[in-house]
Design an enzyme around this catalytic site. Structure first.
Site, PDB file in Angstrom:
ATOM      1  N   LYS A 181       0.852  -1.198   0.000  1.00 19.92           N
ATOM      2  CA  LYS A 181       0.000   0.000   0.000  1.00 19.92           C
ATOM      3  C   LYS A 181       0.883   1.241   0.000  1.00 19.92           C
ATOM      4  O   LYS A 181       1.872   1.298   0.754  1.00 19.92           O
ATOM      5  CB  LYS A 181      -0.887  -0.047   1.248  1.00 19.92           C
ATOM      6  CG  LYS A 181      -1.955   1.020   1.351  1.00 19.92           C
ATOM      7  CD  LYS A 181      -2.762   0.820   2.640  1.00 19.92           C
ATOM      8  CE  LYS A 181      -3.967   1.734   2.738  1.00 19.92           C
ATOM      9  NZ  LYS A 181      -4.722   1.525   3.994  1.00 19.92           N
ATOM     10  N   SER A 236      -9.716   1.765   2.657  1.00 20.14           N
ATOM     11  CA  SER A 236      -8.833   2.509   1.788  1.00 20.14           C
ATOM     12  C   SER A 236      -7.866   1.633   0.995  1.00 20.14           C
ATOM     13  O   SER A 236      -7.393   2.031  -0.049  1.00 20.14           O
ATOM     14  CB  SER A 236      -8.028   3.509   2.610  1.00 20.14           C
ATOM     15  OG  SER A 236      -7.183   2.832   3.539  1.00 20.14           O
ATOM     16  N   SER A 276      -9.684  -0.697   6.810  1.00 20.20           N
ATOM     17  CA  SER A 276      -9.097  -0.599   5.476  1.00 20.20           C
ATOM     18  C   SER A 276      -8.354  -1.824   4.972  1.00 20.20           C
ATOM     19  O   SER A 276      -7.975  -1.878   3.803  1.00 20.20           O
ATOM     20  CB  SER A 276      -8.159   0.603   5.404  1.00 20.20           C
ATOM     21  OG  SER A 276      -8.939   1.758   5.334  1.00 20.20           O
TER      22      SER A 276
HETATM   23  N1  GLN Z   1     -13.008   3.705   5.911  1.00 25.57           N
HETATM   24  C1  GLN Z   1     -12.528   4.152   7.164  1.00 25.57           C
HETATM   25  C2  GLN Z   1     -12.232   5.628   7.089  1.00 25.57           C
HETATM   26  O1  GLN Z   1     -12.506   6.192   6.098  1.00 25.57           O
HETATM   27  C3  GLN Z   1     -11.322   3.376   7.573  1.00 25.57           C
HETATM   28  C4  GLN Z   1     -10.095   3.810   6.889  1.00 25.57           C
HETATM   29  C5  GLN Z   1      -8.903   2.995   7.275  1.00 25.57           C
HETATM   30  O2  GLN Z   1      -9.016   1.954   7.913  1.00 25.57           O
HETATM   31  N2  GLN Z   1      -7.734   3.515   6.924  1.00 25.57           N
HETATM   32  O3  GLN Z   1     -11.744   6.207   7.997  1.00 25.57           O
END
Ligand code: GLN
Length: 502
Positions: free
Chosen positions: A81, A156, A180
């Site tokens: 990532k 994400s 994410s």
């Molecule tokens: N979707 C969640 C957010 O937007 C989690 C994001 C993540 O785990 N980095 O914060």
């Protein structure tokens, strides 16, 4: 004819490389060719480091030829990532504000991968600074779900998950702040684990919300994820929240998959209204499979989980507002308007105005507001109290059961564009995953079939107490075994024909 490289598991590839049947260079070339062939459609990668990957593969081949004993994943490619710093390889966090930035050092996790002989293929797409559930918030482009290209791959870490499902890489690495790793795993039919907070190092991972962020493994099979977890994990003196304890026995657990007598609590709050019928159906079947394998199922109520999403969306932006203050136009990446006529504050304003996307700005503003004097106790303070209540719910539950389970996400992959206009609908994607970030316990998502209504993957979430990450893998392996026996293979095998050349 020798068995194909693409589509093989990481554990098989590692074995074949160790036995000299394949070289790291061959395996890396095959995956680079696959990326070249399919990534125009999937768009999982922000940066493919073909030249660097081949050099790294050749170095691993030389180390193996010299008789060096590397781990079971030596020579196996991995996609990372683009939130992890990689020395000499561009790192953007999915944001225009870091466009062109090349880190001078690598994250501990990346260093451990390299030391163990894994070959970095490139950097995968993500929502800007890991803020989102679809990769649509990437400052560059949206990644497509290999199961249906008009659908999101989750976020994400959508790029890391999509790269697995399109067979561009056998392994990838993500980070999980609110889901994410698990939510993309769920909607792409892959495996993703968020280790216990402090179980994997955050050193060199671009910070979103430091008290919640946790790097973790992504793979197509449970054993592959466990092998990767073992390489990534463990104490790091460079991370002050890193736990000084051995990595839990995740690989043994993934090989065993024995759930006889294991007590599994089904969280009653994570289901019902708002959950897709196909998600509930596959989840119920997975429970049956675990019962058949010898587990004992009970219903468990965790009443504070209902407030987790609301509390998360105060704590996370509060940390975001302070973590993102460092992008000041002076130190990294983008600088706008520095033409000799403007002062430092004006350049900073122009740079942050242009460099951050809408979601990053929304969170910086919410967080700054929540932390401002007069509101701190009402918002941030209350959210922290809710966080304690969630932790207590977990503690009470784990006094009676070994693991808790739920669907990983309320729905399957949604259509690209479907939730972009409605941030709250987007936030709801993480309803099931957020409690484990708030409490810091281990949690993973495992494929449990396709929803009948749309033919898209459904994820099964397993949550275990802190430092009992092995239980997550034990249950995941039991499920994988039962469902593979029923369906003739792991879930991603069903789209192998679509993505692999005959
Ligand atoms: N979707 C969640 C957010 O937007 C989690 C994001 C993540 O785990 N980095 O914060």
């Amino acid at each position: 004819m020798s068995a194909p490289i693409l589509g093989a598991t990481a554990s098989e590839l590692g074995q074949r490389i160790a036995q000299g049947e394949l070289s790291a260079t061959e395996v890396t070339s095959a995956h680079l060719a696959q990326i070249e062939r399919v990534d125009g459609q999937v768009r999982a990668f922000l940066h493919v480091d073909a030249e660097g990957a081949l050099e790294r593969a050749a170095a691993v081949d030389a180390r193996l030829a010299a008789g060096e004993r590397l781990g079971p994943l030596a020579g196996v490619p991995v996609a990372v990532k683009d939130l992890f710093c990689t020395a000499g390889v561009p790192t953007t966090a999915g944001s225009r504000i870091l466009e062109g930035w090349v880190p001078p050092y690598s994250a501990t996790v990346v260093r451990r991968l390299t030391d163990a002989g894994l070959v970095l293929l490139g950097k995968t797409n993500l929502d800007e600074f890991a803020m989102g559930s679809s990769t649509e918030n990437s400052g560059y482009f949206t990644t497509h779900n290999p199961w249906a290209l008009d659908r999101v791959p989750g976020g994400s870490g959508g790029g890391s998950a999509a790269a697995l499902a399109a067979f561009e890489s056998p392994l990838s690495v993500g980070t999980d702040t609110g889901g994410s790793i698990r939510q993309p795993a769920s909607v792409t039919g892959t495996v993703g684990v968020k280790p216990t907070y402090g179980g994997t190092s955050r050193y060199g991972v671009i910070a979103m919300a430091s008290s919640l962020d946790q790097p973790g493994p992504c793979a197509r099979t449970v054993l592959d994820a466990a092998l990767l977890h073992e390489v990534m994990g463990g104490h790091d003196p460079f991370d002050s929240t890193s736990i000084d304890a051995p990595v839990p026995p995740v690989v043994d657990a993934a090989r065993s998959g024995d759930v006889r007598g294991l007590r599994i609590g089904v969280v009653t709050e994570l289901g019902g209204e708002g959950y897709a019928p196909g998600v509930e159906q596959r989840f119920a079947e997975a429970l049956d499979a675990l019962r058949d394998a010898g587990a004992v199922l009970v219903d468990v109520s965790c009443p504070s989980f209902r407030y987790a999403l609301g509390a998360y969306y105060l704590i996370m932006p509060s940390e975001v507002s302070s973590n993102l203050a460092r992008y000041d136009a002076m130190r990294y990446g983008l600088r706008v308007g520095d033409d000799g006529t403007r002062g430092v504050e004006e350049v900073m304003n122009l740079t942050r105005g242009r460099g951050f996307g809408e979601e990053a700005k929304r969170r910086i503003i919410i967080g700054t507001y929540a932390l401002s004097s007069g509101y701190y106790d009402a918002y941030y303070g209350s959210a922290q109290k809710v966080r304690t209540l969630i932790t207590r719910d977990f503690e009470a539950a784990f006094a009676g059961v070994d693991v808790l389970v739920s669907p990983s996400t309320p729905t399957t992959a949604f259509r690209i564009g479907e939730r972009t206009a409605d941030p709250l609908a987007m936030y709801a994607s993480d309803l099931c995953t957020i409690p484990s970030n708030m409490a810091g316990n281990a949690s993973g998502s495992f494929p449990c079939g396709l929803a009948p209504e749309d033919g898209l993957p459904v994820g099964f979430q397993v949550m275990a107490p802190p430092l009992a990450d092995d239980r997550v893998y034990r249950v995941g392996a039991a499920l994988e075994r039962a469902l593979s026996a029923r369906d003739g293979g792991v879930l991603t095998d069903r789209i192998a024909d679509r993505w692999l050349e005959a």
